[in-house]
Design a protein around this motif. Structure first.
Motif, PDB file in Angstrom:
ATOM      1  N   ARG A  20      52.706  31.307  26.149  1.00  0.00           N
ATOM      2  CA  ARG A  20      53.958  31.705  25.482  1.00  0.00           C
ATOM      3  C   ARG A  20      54.345  30.748  24.355  1.00  0.00           C
ATOM      4  O   ARG A  20      54.852  31.167  23.325  1.00  0.00           O
ATOM      5  CB  ARG A  20      55.103  31.775  26.486  1.00  0.00           C
ATOM      6  N   LEU A  21      54.133  29.457  24.580  1.00  0.00           N
ATOM      7  CA  LEU A  21      54.558  28.462  23.592  1.00  0.00           C
ATOM      8  C   LEU A  21      53.437  28.070  22.621  1.00  0.00           C
ATOM      9  O   LEU A  21      53.646  27.241  21.741  1.00  0.00           O
ATOM     10  CB  LEU A  21      55.089  27.211  24.300  1.00  0.00           C
ATOM     11  N   ARG A  22      52.270  28.676  22.837  1.00  0.00           N
ATOM     12  CA  ARG A  22      51.111  28.410  21.970  1.00  0.00           C
ATOM     13  C   ARG A  22      50.748  26.926  21.916  1.00  0.00           C
ATOM     14  O   ARG A  22      50.625  26.328  20.858  1.00  0.00           O
ATOM     15  CB  ARG A  22      51.341  28.954  20.570  1.00  0.00           C
ATOM     16  N   VAL A  23      50.625  26.361  23.103  1.00  0.00           N
ATOM     17  CA  VAL A  23      50.188  24.965  23.237  1.00  0.00           C
ATOM     18  C   VAL A  23      48.955  24.966  24.133  1.00  0.00           C
ATOM     19  O   VAL A  23      48.630  25.975  24.758  1.00  0.00           O
ATOM     20  CB  VAL A  23      51.292  24.053  23.824  1.00  0.00           C
ATOM     21  N   SER A  24      48.296  23.846  24.226  1.00  0.00           N
ATOM     22  CA  SER A  24      47.106  23.764  25.080  1.00  0.00           C
ATOM     23  C   SER A  24      47.528  23.768  26.552  1.00  0.00           C
ATOM     24  O   SER A  24      48.612  23.287  26.903  1.00  0.00           O
ATOM     25  CB  SER A  24      46.314  22.499  24.768  1.00  0.00           C
ATOM     26  N   PRO A  25      46.683  24.313  27.399  1.00  0.00           N
ATOM     27  CA  PRO A  25      46.985  24.268  28.839  1.00  0.00           C
ATOM     28  C   PRO A  25      47.140  22.826  29.332  1.00  0.00           C
ATOM     29  O   PRO A  25      47.964  22.557  30.209  1.00  0.00           O
ATOM     30  CB  PRO A  25      45.769  24.943  29.486  1.00  0.00           C
ATOM     31  N   LYS A  26      46.360  21.915  28.775  1.00  0.00           N
ATOM     32  CA  LYS A  26      46.460  20.510  29.184  1.00  0.00           C
ATOM     33  C   LYS A  26      47.882  19.986  28.959  1.00  0.00           C
ATOM     34  O   LYS A  26      48.460  19.328  29.827  1.00  0.00           O
ATOM     35  CB  LYS A  26      45.454  19.669  28.396  1.00  0.00           C
ATOM     36  N   SER A  27      48.471  20.290  27.771  1.00  0.00           N
ATOM     37  CA  SER A  27      49.841  19.846  27.490  1.00  0.00           C
ATOM     38  C   SER A  27      50.819  20.472  28.476  1.00  0.00           C
ATOM     39  O   SER A  27      51.717  19.798  28.993  1.00  0.00           O
ATOM     40  CB  SER A  27      50.245  20.221  26.069  1.00  0.00           C
ATOM     41  N   ALA A  28      50.640  21.768  28.741  1.00  0.00           N
ATOM     42  CA  ALA A  28      51.544  22.455  29.660  1.00  0.00           C
ATOM     43  C   ALA A  28      51.476  21.837  31.054  1.00  0.00           C
ATOM     44  O   ALA A  28      52.525  21.640  31.699  1.00  0.00           O
ATOM     45  CB  ALA A  28      51.208  23.942  29.718  1.00  0.00           C
ATOM     46  N   TYR A  29      50.286  21.506  31.533  1.00  0.00           N
ATOM     47  CA  TYR A  29      50.159  20.878  32.852  1.00  0.00           C
ATOM     48  C   TYR A  29      50.787  19.484  32.865  1.00  0.00           C
ATOM     49  O   TYR A  29      51.435  19.091  33.838  1.00  0.00           O
ATOM     50  CB  TYR A  29      48.688  20.813  33.286  1.00  0.00           C
ATOM     51  N   GLN A  30      50.576  18.709  31.788  1.00  0.00           N
ATOM     52  CA  GLN A  30      51.187  17.374  31.718  1.00  0.00           C
ATOM     53  C   GLN A  30      52.708  17.477  31.728  1.00  0.00           C
ATOM     54  O   GLN A  30      53.390  16.727  32.432  1.00  0.00           O
ATOM     55  CB  GLN A  30      50.717  16.648  30.458  1.00  0.00           C
ATOM     56  N   TRP A  31      53.256  18.422  30.939  1.00  0.00           N
ATOM     57  CA  TRP A  31      54.710  18.599  30.901  1.00  0.00           C
ATOM     58  C   TRP A  31      55.231  19.057  32.251  1.00  0.00           C
ATOM     59  O   TRP A  31      56.305  18.637  32.675  1.00  0.00           O
ATOM     60  CB  TRP A  31      55.101  19.601  29.825  1.00  0.00           C
ATOM     61  N   HIS A  32      54.471  19.921  32.934  1.00  0.00           N
ATOM     62  CA  HIS A  32      54.898  20.405  34.239  1.00  0.00           C
ATOM     63  C   HIS A  32      54.968  19.247  35.228  1.00  0.00           C
ATOM     64  O   HIS A  32      55.928  19.149  36.014  1.00  0.00           O
ATOM     65  CB  HIS A  32      53.928  21.489  34.742  1.00  0.00           C
TER      66      HIS A  32
END
Length: 193
Positions: free
Chosen positions: A32-44
């Motif tokens: 949805r935010l057009r970012v890498s999955p790695k960034s999304a997991y780190q933010w989570h």
């Protein structure tokens, strides 16, 4: 990263936090935010450990400036004076290497060339690359040579053809009367004498 880039990045992290609160999984947040999955997991992970505050920006990264605000003002004044005022008389160009040397001389702080470049940009200056010229260059001799070359070239240069002396046109086929009587290759079968 620019200030605008940092603000956008923080905005995206805050949007991610809102999506995590809605129990949306990191892969979907990344899509949805057009970012890498790695960034999304780190933010989570950060969001789970510390909530929304853990995703807030901590300011620009990198090392802090080693010069005080007062020293920065002095440095800007030194740069305004020009390189000649500080011993570089061969040309009036501030290079990053010269600025790093100036900082070392005046403030007893060591800066790399790249660090001096960033500091100059922060103060509103840009590093300039000096023109490479021979130290022994004789400007009068160069000027005299250029004048001699122009005069000599004007004397040597031949005048061009007049504008109407040449023409270009399509070739037209010759008339049958102007053709030779014997066609090329007509005597090919005849014996040679």
């Amino acid at each position: 990263m620019t200030a605008a880039g940092r603000r956008r990045r923080e905005s995206v992290r805050m949007q991610a936090a809102e999506l995590f609160e809605q129990e949306i999984k990191p892969p979907e947040v990344a899509r949805r935010l057009r970012v890498s999955p790695k960034s999304a997991y780190q933010w989570h992970q950060l969001w789970r450990d510390g909530g929304v505050r853990a995703l807030a920006s901590r300011g620009p990264s990198g090392s802090r400036c080693r010069l005080s605000p007062r020293c920065l003002e002095k440095l800007a004044a030194y740069l305004d004076e020009g390189p000649a005022a500080h011993g570089w008389v061969e040309d009036q160009v501030w290079t990053a290497a010269r600025v790093a040397t100036l900082i070392g001389r005046k403030f007893h702080v060591s800066y790399s060339v790249s660090g001096a470049t960033r500091l100059m940009h922060r103060l509103g200056f840009s590093a300039q690359v000096p023109a490479r010229r021979v130290a022994e260059r004789d400007e009068q001799a160069v000027t005299a040579w250029k004048e001699w070359k122009e005069v000599t070239w004007a004397e040597v240069k031949e005048p061009g053809r007049p504008a109407g002396a040449t023409s270009a046109s399509r070739m037209k086929q010759g008339s049958p009367e102007s053709r030779p009587e014997v066609e090329p290759g007509a005597g090919a079968g005849a014996p040679r004498s």
